[in-house]
Design a protein around this motif. Structure first.
Motif, PDB file in Angstrom:
ATOM      1  N   ASN A 169       0.831  -1.213   0.000  1.00 55.29           N
ATOM      2  CA  ASN A 169       0.000   0.000   0.000  1.00 55.29           C
ATOM      3  C   ASN A 169       0.861   1.256   0.000  1.00 55.29           C
ATOM      4  O   ASN A 169       0.549   2.241  -0.673  1.00 55.29           O
ATOM      5  N   ALA A 170       1.944   1.222   0.786  1.00 55.01           N
ATOM      6  CA  ALA A 170       2.853   2.371   0.832  1.00 55.01           C
ATOM      7  C   ALA A 170       3.492   2.614  -0.532  1.00 55.01           C
ATOM      8  O   ALA A 170       3.652   3.770  -0.959  1.00 55.01           O
ATOM      9  N   ILE A 171       3.833   1.533  -1.222  1.00 55.35           N
ATOM     10  CA  ILE A 171       4.448   1.672  -2.541  1.00 55.35           C
ATOM     11  C   ILE A 171       3.459   2.287  -3.528  1.00 55.35           C
ATOM     12  O   ILE A 171       3.801   3.182  -4.316  1.00 55.35           O
ATOM     13  N   VAL A 172       2.206   1.817  -3.475  1.00 51.91           N
ATOM     14  CA  VAL A 172       1.181   2.359  -4.373  1.00 51.91           C
ATOM     15  C   VAL A 172       1.003   3.854  -4.142  1.00 51.91           C
ATOM     16  O   VAL A 172       1.007   4.657  -5.085  1.00 51.91           O
ATOM     17  N   GLU A 173       0.858   4.244  -2.871  1.00 48.74           N
ATOM     18  CA  GLU A 173       0.625   5.660  -2.595  1.00 48.74           C
ATOM     19  C   GLU A 173       1.853   6.498  -2.899  1.00 48.74           C
ATOM     20  O   GLU A 173       1.734   7.626  -3.392  1.00 48.74           O
ATOM     21  N   THR A 174       3.028   5.970  -2.628  1.00 52.97           N
ATOM     22  CA  THR A 174       4.262   6.692  -2.949  1.00 52.97           C
ATOM     23  C   THR A 174       4.356   6.957  -4.444  1.00 52.97           C
ATOM     24  O   THR A 174       4.654   8.083  -4.877  1.00 52.97           O
ATOM     25  N   ASN A 175       4.089   5.933  -5.245  1.00 52.85           N
ATOM     26  CA  ASN A 175       4.157   6.092  -6.702  1.00 52.85           C
ATOM     27  C   ASN A 175       3.105   7.077  -7.203  1.00 52.85           C
ATOM     28  O   ASN A 175       3.386   7.911  -8.077  1.00 52.85           O
ATOM     29  N   ASN A 176       1.889   6.989  -6.664  1.00 51.48           N
ATOM     30  CA  ASN A 176       0.835   7.924  -7.061  1.00 51.48           C
ATOM     31  C   ASN A 176       1.215   9.363  -6.715  1.00 51.48           C
ATOM     32  O   ASN A 176       1.008  10.290  -7.506  1.00 51.48           O
ATOM     33  N   PHE A 177       1.770   9.524  -5.508  1.00 51.58           N
ATOM     34  CA  PHE A 177       2.149  10.859  -5.047  1.00 51.58           C
ATOM     35  C   PHE A 177       3.284  11.420  -5.906  1.00 51.58           C
ATOM     36  O   PHE A 177       3.257  12.589  -6.299  1.00 51.58           O
ATOM     37  N   LYS A 178       4.263  10.575  -6.214  1.00 59.06           N
ATOM     38  CA  LYS A 178       5.391  11.027  -7.031  1.00 59.06           C
ATOM     39  C   LYS A 178       4.929  11.469  -8.411  1.00 59.06           C
ATOM     40  O   LYS A 178       5.382  12.493  -8.935  1.00 59.06           O
ATOM     41  N   THR A 179       4.019  10.709  -8.992  1.00 54.84           N
ATOM     42  CA  THR A 179       3.526  11.048 -10.328  1.00 54.84           C
ATOM     43  C   THR A 179       2.761  12.366 -10.317  1.00 54.84           C
ATOM     44  O   THR A 179       2.973  13.239 -11.167  1.00 54.84           O
ATOM     45  N   ALA A 180       1.874  12.515  -9.326  1.00 54.64           N
ATOM     46  CA  ALA A 180       1.032  13.705  -9.262  1.00 54.64           C
ATOM     47  C   ALA A 180       1.805  14.953  -8.835  1.00 54.64           C
ATOM     48  O   ALA A 180       1.438  16.072  -9.204  1.00 54.64           O
ATOM     49  N   ALA A 181       2.867  14.756  -8.050  1.00 52.05           N
ATOM     50  CA  ALA A 181       3.593  15.905  -7.485  1.00 52.05           C
ATOM     51  C   ALA A 181       4.881  16.233  -8.216  1.00 52.05           C
ATOM     52  O   ALA A 181       5.598  17.152  -7.822  1.00 52.05           O
ATOM     53  N   ALA A 182       5.162  15.525  -9.294  1.00 53.26           N
ATOM     54  CA  ALA A 182       6.453  15.677  -9.973  1.00 53.26           C
ATOM     55  C   ALA A 182       6.740  17.108 -10.395  1.00 53.26           C
ATOM     56  O   ALA A 182       7.888  17.564 -10.350  1.00 53.26           O
ATOM     57  N   GLU A 183       5.716  17.843 -10.801  1.00 56.31           N
ATOM     58  CA  GLU A 183       5.922  19.221 -11.255  1.00 56.31           C
ATOM     59  C   GLU A 183       5.491  20.251 -10.204  1.00 56.31           C
ATOM     60  O   GLU A 183       5.441  21.443 -10.498  1.00 56.31           O
ATOM     61  N   VAL A 184       5.187  19.758  -9.006  1.00 50.63           N
ATOM     62  CA  VAL A 184       4.724  20.653  -7.941  1.00 50.63           C
ATOM     63  C   VAL A 184       5.778  20.812  -6.849  1.00 50.63           C
ATOM     64  O   VAL A 184       6.037  21.916  -6.380  1.00 50.63           O
TER      65      VAL A 184
END
Length: 289
Positions: free
Chosen positions: A140-155
């Motif tokens: 679950n941590a890996i899923v959320e980490t990957n989602n967060f990285k993708t969404a926050a990459a330009e933020v």
């Protein structure tokens, strides 16, 4: 009257059960509930699921991913409605979120990464360099980490801080970069169970934590954006009504968290010299002092 089984791993999700029952009552559904709880013992879940099967329940409401797995694994064709499963597809409970394809559907407990990023930007508008503290063995941590990285990459300027074992948390003093402006902690049991240690090291360098686990806010995080379990239960009740009326669970889309709740810790904010935005204070479900 319907017979409905309720399969829980622990009592931590009682709010979801209460919301589920209330949702069915509001819909005029008369049901006899058969409640079983594994008290945290994963090995007991298949036996408890089988017990519900023997009672010939019309449907099983499964609270937690392991509970849902146990219910879906039954030989009997009993429909399953689950929550707050973090990653239903990754856990193998459904084929897709839109068309589950099996005998189960439900509501995910995952708050969208984009919502969490907007929350952080509102809470800490000047923060740019954000650490992501996660346990590498937690799916679950890996899923959320990957989602967060993708969404926050330009933020944000993101820095991964992986923890391989619980013992690694004692090395946080060396692992945390000195120029971080906040730490985001995805969902994950190991970090949650050792959160006091995480707070000890972040407090030492005046580093705010944005959590994903609601109890962590009372325990020292600055804030969190989380799912309301009672609401998840109510949403599951809506899907249950459809199933009881004859709709195949496999064609009912899995729901997601649409209205996450804001939790804030004003005591932590004061200690860190952070002014909590009025817009968040007005909307917060809970403010810990």
């Amino acid at each position: 009257m319907y017979n409905i089984g309720i399969l829980q791993l622990t009592q931590n999700l009682d709010d979801a059960v209460h919301g589920f029952k209330q949702g069915l009552a509001d819909a005029g559904i008369s049901a006899k509930f058969h409640y079983v709880n594994a008290d945290g013992n994963l090995a007991e879940l298949p036996k408890l699921a089988e017990k519900l099967s023997e009672l010939k329940v019309d449907l099983i409401f499964a609270c937690s991913t392991p509970s849902a797995n146990a219910a879906i694994s039954l030989a009997a064709n009993i429909p399953v409605v689950f929550t707050p499963v973090f990653d239903p597809v990754g856990a193998g409970l459904v084929k897709t979120m839109n068309i589950p394809g099996g005998k189960a559907t439900g509501v995910s407990g995952m708050v969208k990464a984009s919502d969490k990023i907007a929350f952080i930007k509102n809470l800490l508008p000047s923060a740019n360099k954000i650490g992501i503290l996660f346990h590498t063995a937690d799916s679950n941590a890996i899923v959320e980490t990957n989602n967060f990285k993708t969404a926050a990459a330009e933020v944000f300027d993101l820095v991964e801080i992986p923890i391989n074992t619980p013992e690694d948390i004692s090395n946080l003093e060396e692992l945390l970069p000195k120029d971080l402006e906040a730490v985001f902690v995805p969902i994950g049991r190991v970090i949650e169970e050792n959160f006091a240690s995480v707070v000890y090291y972040t407090d030492a360098i005046n580093l705010p934590i944005i959590a994903s686990h609601a109890p962590n806010v009372a325990a020292g995080a600055l804030g969190a954006l989380v799912a309301n379990h009672s609401n998840l239960g109510r949403e599951c009740a809506v899907k249950t009504v459809d199933i009881l009326k004859g709709t195949d669970a496999g064609i009912i889309p899995v729901g997601i968290v649409e209205q996450p709740e804001i939790l804030l810790n004003s005591f932590v904010a004061n200690n860190l010299g952070i002014a909590l935005p009025g817009s968040l204070l007005e909307k917060a479900k809970e403010i810990y002092e």
